[in-house]
Design an enzyme around this catalytic site. Sequence first.
Site, PDB file in Angstrom:
ATOM      1  N   LYS A  47       0.879  -1.175   0.000  1.00 13.52           N
ATOM      2  CA  LYS A  47       0.000   0.000   0.000  1.00 13.52           C
ATOM      3  C   LYS A  47       0.915   1.222   0.000  1.00 13.52           C
ATOM      4  CE  LYS A  47      -3.414   2.653   2.471  1.00 13.52           C
ATOM      5  NZ  LYS A  47      -3.900   3.023   3.808  1.00 13.52           N
TER       6      LYS A  47
ATOM      7  N   GLY B 190     -11.134   8.007   6.536  1.00 13.59           N
ATOM      8  CA  GLY B 190     -12.215   8.919   6.900  1.00 13.59           C
ATOM      9  C   GLY B 190     -13.584   8.279   7.082  1.00 13.59           C
TER      10      GLY B 190
END
Lengths: 255, 69
Positions: free
Chosen positions: A97, A185
């Site tokens: 990632k 988020g």
Amino acid sequence: MDRLTIAGRQFDSRLMVGTGKFASPQIMAQAIEASGAQIVTVALRRIDLSDPNDRLLSAIDQTKVLLLPNTSGARDATEAVRLARLARAATGNPWIKLEVTPDPYSLLPDPVETLRAAEVLVKEGFVVLPYINADPILAKRLQDVGTATVMPLASPIGSNQGLKTRMSLELIIEQARVPVVVDAGLGLPSHAADAMEMGADAVLVNTAIATAADPVAMARAFRLAVKAGRLGYLAGPRGASRLAQASSPIEGLLQ
Amino acid sequence: MAMLKINGVERTFSDPLPRTLAELLQLLGVDAATVVAEIDGQIVRKESFGVTPLRDGQSIELVRFVGGG
């Protein structure tokens, strides 16, 4: 069977889980189990030589989940590439990632350095999952470079604000030829369901699970929300209309 | 006296240096199975820990996975 395919590898779960901020490795392990996640992110850091025992890997059952190391802490492409190479030496597999976040205040990813690092890593045979701001043009550029996914943020990392980047996420999903993983988020199960209803291929959640009063219960809630959102997307929702549309027949009314 | 810089901190050894990276990890109480090591910027493969000699003045990074998102 509706499965998620990334770089030729198939997954039953569309929920990825981060391992940061958990109160203990035991709670983390239980939360991963409850989430049903098959991809779990980890970070790479210097060993604390005054306390050198490993507390993470021993708690993760790597026969059930794929470890996805991130390059968090990297401030530019060079640092990200170095971390990616170290991570590959640790896992023995090329999944990474990619995160490049030079600004400690916003923690927003640097698009130029991320693209630069992605080019290098793809050439070196990495399976690159880049964390990006919800920028449709950048997503396209990364996809053209050969990344395995794009991972646009819903809102600032750890903020629990939900889908603040909706319009851009919709554009990214519409154009993408690689899986779109909405990351960062997502603060509530409903946020995750919302992203999946929009057509996201997967979501990644860490803070919302790890910092909940009951992380294991929250992990289960996210698991169900991601499933529900995916099913809702596949069922083909009708769009919203401005005015009321009667659900009951308007003929045959009693006079 | 010999010196190794380990994770950014200089460490002097009054006795001879540990002969290999594997011996250094043992001395530090670090489980080699969970470590990735870099010596002077070059990654050392896990299989090579036992045959990687150490020299005075080297900079060694020892990292491992921790929780992260």
